[in-house]
Structure formats: C-alpha cells, structure tokens
Design a protein around this motif. Structure first.
Motif, PDB file in Angstrom:
ATOM      1  N   SER A   1       0.824  -1.203   0.000  1.00  0.00           N
ATOM      2  CA  SER A   1       0.000   0.000   0.000  1.00  0.00           C
ATOM      3  C   SER A   1       0.857   1.252   0.000  1.00  0.00           C
ATOM      4  CB  SER A   1      -0.904   0.020   1.237  1.00  0.00           C
ATOM      5  OG  SER A   1      -1.815  -1.034   1.191  1.00  0.00           O
ATOM      6  N   THR A   2       0.396   2.236  -0.713  1.00  0.00           N
ATOM      7  CA  THR A   2       1.037   3.535  -0.669  1.00  0.00           C
ATOM      8  C   THR A   2       0.816   4.122   0.709  1.00  0.00           C
ATOM      9  OG1 THR A   2       0.619   3.848  -3.013  1.00  0.00           O
ATOM     10  CG2 THR A   2       1.050   5.815  -1.725  1.00  0.00           C
ATOM     11  N   PRO A   3       1.832   4.770   1.277  1.00  0.00           N
ATOM     12  CA  PRO A   3       1.679   5.330   2.626  1.00  0.00           C
ATOM     13  C   PRO A   3       0.502   6.291   2.708  1.00  0.00           C
ATOM     14  CG  PRO A   3       3.964   5.435   1.893  1.00  0.00           C
ATOM     15  CD  PRO A   3       3.159   5.010   0.710  1.00  0.00           C
ATOM     16  N   SER A   4      -0.126   6.312   3.877  1.00  0.00           N
ATOM     17  CA  SER A   4      -1.257   7.216   4.091  1.00  0.00           C
ATOM     18  C   SER A   4      -0.825   8.348   5.016  1.00  0.00           C
ATOM     19  CB  SER A   4      -2.429   6.451   4.695  1.00  0.00           C
ATOM     20  OG  SER A   4      -2.045   5.868   5.922  1.00  0.00           O
ATOM     21  N   GLY A   5      -1.717   9.298   5.202  1.00  0.00           N
ATOM     22  CA  GLY A   5      -1.433  10.434   6.064  1.00  0.00           C
ATOM     23  C   GLY A   5      -0.865  11.597   5.271  1.00  0.00           C
ATOM     24  N   PRO A   6      -0.791  12.771   5.908  1.00  0.00           N
ATOM     25  CA  PRO A   6      -0.301  13.958   5.208  1.00  0.00           C
ATOM     26  C   PRO A   6       1.196  13.849   4.917  1.00  0.00           C
ATOM     27  CG  PRO A   6      -0.639  14.447   7.523  1.00  0.00           C
ATOM     28  CD  PRO A   6      -1.168  13.068   7.301  1.00  0.00           C
ATOM     29  N   PRO A   7       1.638  14.404   3.777  1.00  0.00           N
ATOM     30  CA  PRO A   7       3.060  14.345   3.447  1.00  0.00           C
ATOM     31  C   PRO A   7       3.867  15.394   4.205  1.00  0.00           C
ATOM     32  CG  PRO A   7       1.890  15.497   1.732  1.00  0.00           C
ATOM     33  CD  PRO A   7       0.843  15.033   2.715  1.00  0.00           C
ATOM     34  N   VAL A   8       5.160  15.144   4.344  1.00  0.00           N
ATOM     35  CA  VAL A   8       6.091  16.166   4.816  1.00  0.00           C
ATOM     36  C   VAL A   8       6.406  17.048   3.609  1.00  0.00           C
ATOM     37  CG1 VAL A   8       8.438  16.588   5.646  1.00  0.00           C
ATOM     38  CG2 VAL A   8       7.083  14.720   6.625  1.00  0.00           C
ATOM     39  N   VAL A   9       6.303  18.369   3.778  1.00  0.00           N
ATOM     40  CA  VAL A   9       6.479  19.295   2.656  1.00  0.00           C
ATOM     41  C   VAL A   9       7.861  19.945   2.736  1.00  0.00           C
ATOM     42  CG1 VAL A   9       5.583  21.338   1.493  1.00  0.00           C
ATOM     43  CG2 VAL A   9       4.001  19.741   2.600  1.00  0.00           C
ATOM     44  N   LEU A  10       8.608  19.868   1.635  1.00  0.00           N
ATOM     45  CA  LEU A  10       9.900  20.537   1.507  1.00  0.00           C
ATOM     46  C   LEU A  10       9.774  21.603   0.429  1.00  0.00           C
ATOM     47  CD1 LEU A  10      12.295  17.424   1.500  1.00  0.00           C
ATOM     48  CD2 LEU A  10      11.624  18.838   3.454  1.00  0.00           C
ATOM     49  N   ARG A  11      10.245  22.826   0.742  1.00  0.00           N
ATOM     50  CA  ARG A  11      10.109  23.933  -0.206  1.00  0.00           C
ATOM     51  C   ARG A  11      11.481  24.507  -0.566  1.00  0.00           C
ATOM     52  NH1 ARG A  11       5.680  24.503   3.207  1.00  0.00           N
ATOM     53  NH2 ARG A  11       3.675  24.705   2.141  1.00  0.00           N
ATOM     54  N   ALA A  12      11.701  24.682  -1.844  1.00  0.00           N
ATOM     55  CA  ALA A  12      12.906  25.360  -2.330  1.00  0.00           C
ATOM     56  C   ALA A  12      12.453  26.377  -3.357  1.00  0.00           C
ATOM     57  CB  ALA A  12      13.874  24.358  -2.947  1.00  0.00           C
ATOM     58  N   GLY A  13      12.145  27.583  -2.906  1.00  0.00           N
ATOM     59  CA  GLY A  13      11.649  28.617  -3.819  1.00  0.00           C
ATOM     60  C   GLY A  13      12.709  29.008  -4.829  1.00  0.00           C
ATOM     61  N   MET A  14      13.615  29.899  -4.411  1.00  0.00           N
ATOM     62  CA  MET A  14      14.717  30.326  -5.288  1.00  0.00           C
ATOM     63  C   MET A  14      16.048  29.858  -4.709  1.00  0.00           C
ATOM     64  SD  MET A  14      13.394  34.176  -6.150  1.00  0.00           S
ATOM     65  CE  MET A  14      14.743  34.501  -7.256  1.00  0.00           C
ATOM     66  N   SER A  15      15.998  28.975  -3.740  1.00  0.00           N
ATOM     67  CA  SER A  15      17.217  28.532  -3.074  1.00  0.00           C
ATOM     68  C   SER A  15      17.461  27.047  -3.335  1.00  0.00           C
ATOM     69  CB  SER A  15      17.107  28.789  -1.564  1.00  0.00           C
ATOM     70  OG  SER A  15      15.992  28.081  -1.053  1.00  0.00           O
ATOM     71  N   SER A  16      18.486  26.498  -2.688  1.00  0.00           N
ATOM     72  CA  SER A  16      18.780  25.077  -2.841  1.00  0.00           C
ATOM     73  C   SER A  16      18.468  24.355  -1.540  1.00  0.00           C
ATOM     74  CB  SER A  16      20.235  24.850  -3.244  1.00  0.00           C
ATOM     75  OG  SER A  16      21.102  25.354  -2.241  1.00  0.00           O
ATOM     76  N   LEU A  17      18.090  23.112  -1.672  1.00  0.00           N
ATOM     77  CA  LEU A  17      17.729  22.295  -0.508  1.00  0.00           C
ATOM     78  C   LEU A  17      18.353  20.917  -0.718  1.00  0.00           C
ATOM     79  CD1 LEU A  17      14.264  22.085   1.141  1.00  0.00           C
ATOM     80  CD2 LEU A  17      15.457  19.998   0.535  1.00  0.00           C
ATOM     81  N   ARG A  18      18.993  20.399   0.328  1.00  0.00           N
ATOM     82  CA  ARG A  18      19.651  19.095   0.215  1.00  0.00           C
ATOM     83  C   ARG A  18      19.408  18.281   1.478  1.00  0.00           C
ATOM     84  NH1 ARG A  18      23.888  17.115  -2.966  1.00  0.00           N
ATOM     85  NH2 ARG A  18      24.889  15.289  -2.061  1.00  0.00           N
ATOM     86  N   ARG A  19      19.106  16.994   1.278  1.00  0.00           N
ATOM     87  CA  ARG A  19      19.023  16.028   2.371  1.00  0.00           C
ATOM     88  C   ARG A  19      19.966  14.887   2.018  1.00  0.00           C
ATOM     89  NH1 ARG A  19      16.670  19.618   4.319  1.00  0.00           N
ATOM     90  NH2 ARG A  19      14.638  19.700   5.348  1.00  0.00           N
ATOM     91  N   SER A  20      20.920  14.611   2.888  1.00  0.00           N
ATOM     92  CA  SER A  20      21.850  13.512   2.653  1.00  0.00           C
ATOM     93  C   SER A  20      22.335  12.998   3.999  1.00  0.00           C
ATOM     94  CB  SER A  20      23.039  13.968   1.781  1.00  0.00           C
ATOM     95  OG  SER A  20      23.753  14.999   2.439  1.00  0.00           O
ATOM     96  N   GLY A  21      23.091  11.900   3.956  1.00  0.00           N
ATOM     97  CA  GLY A  21      23.575  11.323   5.202  1.00  0.00           C
ATOM     98  C   GLY A  21      22.485  10.535   5.899  1.00  0.00           C
ATOM     99  N   ALA A  22      22.481  10.577   7.236  1.00  0.00           N
ATOM    100  CA  ALA A  22      21.561   9.757   8.029  1.00  0.00           C
ATOM    101  C   ALA A  22      20.293  10.524   8.394  1.00  0.00           C
ATOM    102  CB  ALA A  22      22.263   9.262   9.292  1.00  0.00           C
ATOM    103  N   TRP A  23      19.573  11.036   7.412  1.00  0.00           N
ATOM    104  CA  TRP A  23      18.320  11.732   7.696  1.00  0.00           C
ATOM    105  C   TRP A  23      17.166  10.734   7.708  1.00  0.00           C
ATOM    106  CZ3 TRP A  23      14.461  12.821   3.740  1.00  0.00           C
ATOM    107  CH2 TRP A  23      14.796  12.344   2.469  1.00  0.00           C
ATOM    108  N   LYS A  24      16.109  11.050   8.423  1.00  0.00           N
ATOM    109  CA  LYS A  24      14.968  10.140   8.563  1.00  0.00           C
ATOM    110  C   LYS A  24      13.968  10.399   7.443  1.00  0.00           C
ATOM    111  CE  LYS A  24      11.842   8.184  11.966  1.00  0.00           C
ATOM    112  NZ  LYS A  24      12.268   6.829  11.604  1.00  0.00           N
TER     113      LYS A  24
END
Length: 196
Positions: A73-96
């Motif tokens: 099943s596809t996960p249920s519940g609201p998603p976590v929202v990540l926003r990168a308007g005019m900037s940069s966003l990075r997730r790496s390493g041991a993030w949850k």
C-alpha cells in the motif's frame, strides 16, 4: 441485547497501488500465465478498483510470489512538505525518511540522497511540483522507482533505475509535474571509494 460495533471502513487505494497491480499482470503475461485478452479484462478491473479488496480477484489465481501476496500500500497520512523557492535544498547522510514527501521547487534546486538515510518504509511516495528548478533523487543500489505519474510540461524527467518493485527493496513512487524544470532519479556515482 449486545452492542453492535461499526465495521472498519474499507481502505481506499491510490494510483500507485493500481500501477503495482497492473505491473504484476504484465509480468504474468510475459511469463505466459495469462493471455492478452485476460490481461485486458483484468487491467480494466484494476484501474476501476477503489478499495484493497477490489484488487484481489484479478490477482487471485497467480502465484504467491508474484500476485497473491498483498499489494504494497502507498503510505497514508499527510506528506512532509519541503520547499525550495529560489534557493537550494539538500538532504543527505543519516536523515529520517518520511513515508510521504511533497517537494515544491520554484527555480531552486533540490537533492534528496536516500543512500545512507534511515528509511524503514517499503514504499515511499514523492509528489514533485517543479517550476523551473531541478530535483535529483539519489537512490540506494537495490531501490526501484516508478515515475510514470510524472508529467513533463516543458521540462524533463529522467529515471535511471528499474521501475518494477523488488521484494525486500525500497520502492519509490514519484508523481507530479515538471514545468520547465528537470527531475532526475538515479543511483549514486562511484569513483574509486568515493560516492557522488
């Protein structure tokens, strides 16, 4: 007089659940288990399905390792929202890693590296809304990704990993829209002992 407990409501399925069931049917066709006409009949049922129980009949007579196992099943519940308007966003390493992510990128750049992340979910759903920016998804070696739900308006969508789910490996379901931006799904590059 005994009190009657209300029945648990049926669980609704997502487009990604239907796509996984359809993929199983296509695999059954390629193995010679069903005919083309049977595939067409069963695909019609799968795409009309609204609840988990609706997916049982078209898959019921196929082998356990392929189709009698429950559809992930596809996960249920609201998603976590990540926003990168005019900037940069990075997730790496041991993030949850959450089970559902929504990424909004205007003209910025987003890199989500799942290789060393803490991801206990068999299926991760990502909804991407990309304007003129870029999104790169870097997946572990055994992971798969379904990007059929991505619409490229004037942008590009590239996927360099297998699409079909593999038992025991994380599966990423990617959908949304790339306006004039780009979406790339790949494994990490290896040069000697370094990873990129």
């Amino acid at each position: 007089m005994t009190a009657q407990h209300p029945e648990r409501p049926a669980i609704r399925i997502s487009d990604a659940d239907r796509e996984r069931a359809a993929q199983r049917l296509h695999t059954a066709l390629s193995e010679g288990r069903i005919t083309v006409s049977e595939l067409e009949e069963r695909i019609t049922v799968v795409y009309a399905a609204r609840f988990e129980s609706d997916l049982v009949p078209p898959l019921a007579d196929l082998p356990q390792d392929q189709a009698q196992a429950p559809v992930a099943s596809t996960p249920s519940g609201p998603p976590v929202v990540l926003r990168a308007g005019m900037s940069s966003l990075r997730r790496s390493g041991a993030w949850k890693v959450p089970p559902r992510l929504r990424v909004l990128s205007g003209v910025g750049s987003v890199v989500l590296d799942f290789c060393d992340a803490d991801n206990p979910h068999p299926v991760v759903e990502l909804e991407l809304e990309v304007g003129a920016g870029s999104v790169r998804l870097i997946l572990p070696d055994n992971a798969t990704a379904d990007v059929d739900g991505m619409a490229a308006v004037m942008g590009t969508v590239r996927c360099k990993v297998p699409a079909g789910p593999v038992p025991g490996a994380p599966h990423f379901v990617v959908h949304g829209r790339a306006g004039m931006g780009s979406v790339t799904v790949r494994r990490r590059y290896r040069f000697g002992s370094r990873h990129f």
